[in-house]
Design a protein around this motif. Structure first.
Motif, PDB file in Angstrom:
ATOM      1  N   ALA A 126      19.811 -28.501  35.093  1.00  0.00           N
ATOM      2  CA  ALA A 126      20.417 -29.927  35.421  1.00  0.00           C
ATOM      3  C   ALA A 126      21.372 -30.341  34.454  1.00  0.00           C
ATOM      4  O   ALA A 126      22.370 -30.967  34.686  1.00  0.00           O
ATOM      5  CB  ALA A 126      19.223 -30.800  35.641  1.00  0.00           C
ATOM      6  N   LYS A 127      20.955 -30.150  33.008  1.00  0.00           N
ATOM      7  CA  LYS A 127      21.964 -31.065  31.937  1.00  0.00           C
ATOM      8  C   LYS A 127      22.305 -29.744  30.897  1.00  0.00           C
ATOM      9  O   LYS A 127      22.936 -30.193  29.864  1.00  0.00           O
ATOM     10  CB  LYS A 127      20.974 -31.593  31.215  1.00  0.00           C
ATOM     11  N   GLY A 128      21.821 -28.287  31.127  1.00  0.00           N
ATOM     12  CA  GLY A 128      22.374 -27.891  29.846  1.00  0.00           C
ATOM     13  C   GLY A 128      21.566 -27.779  28.679  1.00  0.00           C
ATOM     14  O   GLY A 128      20.605 -28.478  28.497  1.00  0.00           O
ATOM     15  N   ARG A 129      22.329 -27.381  27.592  1.00  0.00           N
ATOM     16  CA  ARG A 129      21.605 -27.502  26.402  1.00  0.00           C
ATOM     17  C   ARG A 129      22.951 -28.111  25.433  1.00  0.00           C
ATOM     18  O   ARG A 129      23.588 -27.316  24.933  1.00  0.00           O
ATOM     19  CB  ARG A 129      21.184 -26.072  25.671  1.00  0.00           C
ATOM     20  N   PRO A 130      22.920 -29.354  25.548  1.00  0.00           N
ATOM     21  CA  PRO A 130      24.209 -30.158  24.987  1.00  0.00           C
ATOM     22  C   PRO A 130      24.285 -29.735  23.210  1.00  0.00           C
ATOM     23  O   PRO A 130      25.392 -29.618  23.031  1.00  0.00           O
ATOM     24  CB  PRO A 130      23.934 -31.400  25.155  1.00  0.00           C
ATOM     25  N   TRP A 131      22.949 -29.779  22.612  1.00  0.00           N
ATOM     26  CA  TRP A 131      22.854 -29.559  21.322  1.00  0.00           C
ATOM     27  C   TRP A 131      23.562 -28.083  21.079  1.00  0.00           C
ATOM     28  O   TRP A 131      23.877 -27.900  19.796  1.00  0.00           O
ATOM     29  CB  TRP A 131      21.578 -29.670  20.757  1.00  0.00           C
TER      30      TRP A 131
ATOM     31  N   PRO B 197      26.743 -25.696  28.593  1.00  0.00           N
ATOM     32  CA  PRO B 197      26.685 -26.482  29.718  1.00  0.00           C
ATOM     33  C   PRO B 197      25.690 -25.930  30.978  1.00  0.00           C
ATOM     34  O   PRO B 197      25.179 -24.542  30.816  1.00  0.00           O
ATOM     35  CB  PRO B 197      28.267 -26.373  30.203  1.00  0.00           C
ATOM     36  N   ALA B 198      25.451 -26.551  31.987  1.00  0.00           N
ATOM     37  CA  ALA B 198      24.279 -26.171  32.863  1.00  0.00           C
ATOM     38  C   ALA B 198      24.856 -25.169  33.682  1.00  0.00           C
ATOM     39  O   ALA B 198      24.174 -24.345  34.187  1.00  0.00           O
ATOM     40  CB  ALA B 198      24.147 -27.504  33.668  1.00  0.00           C
ATOM     41  N   ARG B 199      26.315 -24.958  33.797  1.00  0.00           N
ATOM     42  CA  ARG B 199      26.750 -23.875  34.743  1.00  0.00           C
ATOM     43  C   ARG B 199      26.507 -22.470  34.089  1.00  0.00           C
ATOM     44  O   ARG B 199      26.322 -21.557  34.832  1.00  0.00           O
ATOM     45  CB  ARG B 199      28.417 -24.110  34.854  1.00  0.00           C
ATOM     46  N   ILE B 200      26.195 -22.281  32.892  1.00  0.00           N
ATOM     47  CA  ILE B 200      25.999 -21.182  32.272  1.00  0.00           C
ATOM     48  C   ILE B 200      24.536 -20.815  33.072  1.00  0.00           C
ATOM     49  O   ILE B 200      24.519 -19.475  33.517  1.00  0.00           O
ATOM     50  CB  ILE B 200      25.649 -21.322  30.807  1.00  0.00           C
ATOM     51  N   PHE B 201      23.580 -21.598  33.247  1.00  0.00           N
ATOM     52  CA  PHE B 201      22.279 -21.258  33.476  1.00  0.00           C
ATOM     53  C   PHE B 201      22.493 -20.853  34.910  1.00  0.00           C
ATOM     54  O   PHE B 201      21.514 -20.428  35.777  1.00  0.00           O
ATOM     55  CB  PHE B 201      21.268 -22.277  33.352  1.00  0.00           C
TER      56      PHE B 201
END
Length: 759
Positions: free
Chosen positions: A669-674, A678-682
């Motif tokens: 949903a949100k990726g790992r911003p830290w 981005p979410a598209r990777i997953f």
């Protein structure tokens, strides 16, 4: 008498052996070539070493052409590309008298025996390093088995052999013993070790006294009476300091912000701590054991210490000052808790806790008692590298050294990561043949010594100090300044290095077996981790290259990584102390009686209980004032599926991070911003590898009082025989979707909170 016989006798008379002639030199006269071979044939060496060169001590005479009028006598070192040494050459006319030859050879060979050597050795086992030095110097040297796991590195240029050997003994806390057979044996020196231990104790005392000096000076600058004027001054200073930290962070100088709780230096609680500590005997504080916890209290229990009369007077003043600081606070009982944490830089701390009429904490403060100095009065420079000297150029490591750093860094994710790791994986799995510390700090120090043209002898512990996958752009002086605490004083201009933090040397052979078992089982189990921890005296037995290598071959990071298994030393020691039979009983649902456990297990439980606060935050010295009388232990085991994923065309990650359904749904949903992921990777993952996570929960009921305590251990295994899948199982997929939708849902509305401005 034949000249060859004379030479043999001469050589033996000054204890030079294994002299071998190298044939085939283009000479037009008689030549004596006396290269000094390694002492592989000595009785103190292993059979495998002897098999390399089973040569009897001998010398051969090579006749020249009949018309030659003169003969040469030449001595040279064995021909190895990394060893160079001055070569004495002598010229004798044919027909020289035997006594002249005897005298000349004695002088020449004694010159070689005491000559200087030039030799560079990256970190390696001490026996191998000493063999190389023996080969270069012509000395007969050996190392006792007790030092076989120790590490040495040297950079020698025209260096006196005796000085080099003296510094080798110094860094290893050892001594050279000359045997009757002429071999100098390096063995541990108990006196040197005691001196190092005493130096460490003296350093801890100096650190405490320095902290107490700072406390005394800082307290002297504060008002004697804490009134309203003093309170206003404290608030202004605290506000200015907070703004200074914000400004430093705005300028991206976060390393200069103060790392310890320093804004409290002026509160009634801090003033009370300082006044009480300054009235205590430093030896009483230093006597607190490592990872120990000692409590001084008003109305003390049998497991606490009573305050002195002077301390009680200080606490009366504290209550008066607290009434000025915050009139709403009422204190019934005050405790000072001292504890040592061997892993923390500020490893000796004291905490004041003041409880109110309801028994809850009303006031508290923390003060470190090691490394507490004047630097704490201003924004510190920690994290700021030493500047390079203008005339210096950065060190230039070899391509192999840079590649090794990339291979050994679990976080390195460059495009060549997969190829590099495939090349280095066999070396990671075999620490016996491939020394794990070769490319770390010792290598940097050798480069630094080479750059500064200084002789160096050193040893390092098993902690890998580098935090970057490749070498920093550092100069020699920066490397030395960064490690100045480990450089021993020397009056001969040498760099003599011994790691400041002493640790137990990890067995390379045991580590090789551990790594092989991790590969076979698909991860590090609690049993493997406990067995390794039990044989170590280090507080954190995996905080070294062993833990690093495990993390390279098993998923390392995150809640389900191998780090969560390895970094639980006390629970792992307890697991080992309970023993296989006891653990099997717990697995089958049985309850163990604490009083029937082994003495080691009972001691470990007591240390875990009294070394920290209880699970509910209470002080064990209050709740269990008379010690542990008995209790019971049971164990519950929870299992869950974890996994990692990747895009099929890219191949599986070299260092994967395991996730559960909850985390995967969130990153979809949100990726790992830290981490800038981005979410598209997953969302593109189309291949998955499944694993099994186990959580072992040890449930204690400690008597008297049936006090509850829980201890958890974790392990995650990826079956090496299992196949990758293109989709997650249905139940797991459903849990992921549920977590994804929850992450996308707007946050629930909350009622506004009325904020009361600070006074």
């Amino acid at each position: 008498m034949q000249l060859s016989t004379l030479l043999n006798r001469c050589l033996r008379s000054i204890r030079i052996h294994n002299v071998i002639v190298q044939q085939g030199w283009k000479l037009n006269s008689g030549v004596f070539s006396l290269p000094l071979s390694p002492t592989w044939a000595d009785s103190d060496c292993s059979s495998s070493d002897r098999s390399r060169s089973a040569v009897s001590p001998r010398i051969s005479y090579v006749d020249g052409q009949p018309h030659a009028r003169r003969q040469f006598i030449r001595l040279r070192m064995i021909n190895k590309p990394h060893i160079r040494s001055p070569v004495p050459i002598a010229l004798l006319p044919r027909g020289s008298r035997p006594k002249d030859v005897h005298l000349l050879l004695s002088l020449l060979l004694m010159t070689v025996q005491g000559s200087s050597i030039t030799l560079n050795l990256s970190p390696m086992p001490a026996p191998a390093a000493v063999r190389s030095i023996a080969a270069a110097s012509g000395r007969r040297l050996a190392v006792v088995p007790a030092l076989s796991e120790e590490i040495l590195f040297v950079r020698l240029k025209d260096a006196p052999v005796d000085t080099a050997l003296s510094h080798i003994a110094e860094v290893l806390c050892a001594k050279w013993i000359k045997r009757a057979n002429g071999v100098s044996l390096l063995e541990p020196d108990p006196k040197a070790l005691r001196n190092v231990e005493q130096a460490e104790a003296d350093e801890k005392e100096r650190s405490l006294l320095t902290s107490m000096k700072y406390m005394r000076e800082h307290l002297a600058r504060q008002p004697e009476v804490f009134d309203q004027k003093a309170l206003n001054a404290y608030k202004k200073k605290k506000q200015d300091r907070a703004q200074g930290i914000v400004d430093a962070e705005t300028r991206k100088e976060g390393g200069r912000t103060f790392p310890v709780l320093s804004g409290n230096q002026g509160t009634p609680a801090w003033r009370a701590v300082a006044r009480i500590v300054l009235r205590m005997d430093p030896k009483a504080i230093l006597a607190i054991p490592n990872d120990g916890r000692e409590v001084w209290a008003e109305n003390p229990t049998p497991t606490q210490h009573a305050f002195s009369e002077e301390a009680n007077e200080v606490l009366k003043t504290y209550r008066q000052e607290l009434n000025v600081y915050d009139p709403t606070l009422s204190v019934n009982r005050v405790k000072l808790v001292f504890w040592k944490n061997t892993i923390s830089p500020s490893n000796l701390c004291v905490k004041l806790e003041a409880s109110g009429p309801d028994g809850k904490i009303a006031d508290r403060t923390l003060a470190p008692l090691s490394g507490y100095s004047q630097m704490m009065a201003v924004l510190n420079e920690e994290g700021k590298e030493a500047p390079a000297k203008p005339e210096e150029t950065p060190l230039k490591p070899s391509p192999d050294a840079i590649e090794a750093r990339m291979a050994l860094a679990v976080w390195y994710d460059g495009p060549d990561r997969r190829a590099i790791f495939a090349k280095w994986r066999p070396r990671i799995l075999d620490p016996v043949y491939f020394e794990p510390t070769t490319w770390d700090l010792g290598y940097e120090l050798v480069m630094a010594a080479e750059s500064l043209d200084r002789n160096l002898v050193g040893t390092v512990n098993d902690v890998l100090t580098t935090s970057l996958p490749v070498y920093k752009n550092a100069t020699a002086s920066q490397v030395l300044k960064e490690n100045r605490e480990s450089i021993l004083p020397s009056d001969d201009g040498w760099l003599v290095f011994r790691s400041h933090e002493r640790q137990q040397r990890a067995s390379r052979s045991r580590a090789k077996s551990l790594l092989a078992n991790c590969v076979q089982l698909g991860g590090i189990t609690v049993d493997l981790a406990a067995n390794w921890t039990a044989q170590s005296t280090d507080v954190f037995p995996f905080m070294n290259w062993v833990g690093g290598n495990v993390g390279l071959i098993c998923p390392y990071d995150g809640e389900y990584g191998s780090i969560s298994t390895m970094m639980a030393p006390d629970p792992l020691r307890l697991w080992a102390d309970i023993g296989p039979a006891g653990i099997d009983s717990l697995r089958q649902g049985a309850a163990l009686q604490l009083s029937r456990l082994s003495p080691a297990a009972k001691a470990q439980i007591e240390e875990m209980v009294y070394g920290n606060e209880l699970n509910d935050g209470r002080d064990p010295t209050d709740v269990l004032p008379n010690g542990i009388t008995d209790g019971s232990l049971t164990m519950s085991i929870g299992e869950s599926t974890v996994f990692y994923g990747w895009v099929g065309a890219e191949g599986p990650p070299v260092t994967p991070r395991l996730m559960d359904a909850q985390e995967f749904g969130s990153v979809l949903a949100k990726g790992r911003p830290w981490l800038d992921e981005p979410a598209r990777i997953f969302q593109q993952y189309n291949r998955f590898r499944l694993g099994l996570h186990r959580k072992y929960t040890l449930n204690f009921r400690i008597e008297p009082g049936a006090i509850p305590m829980t201890v958890t251990l974790n392990e995650t295994l990826l079956n090496p025989e299992s196949q990758d899948v293109s989709e997650l199982p249905a139940d797991l997929k459903s849990a992921v979707e549920k977590a994804r939708l929850a992450a996308l849902a707007p946050p629930a509305e909350t009622s506004p909170i009325r904020t009361i401005p600070p006074r």
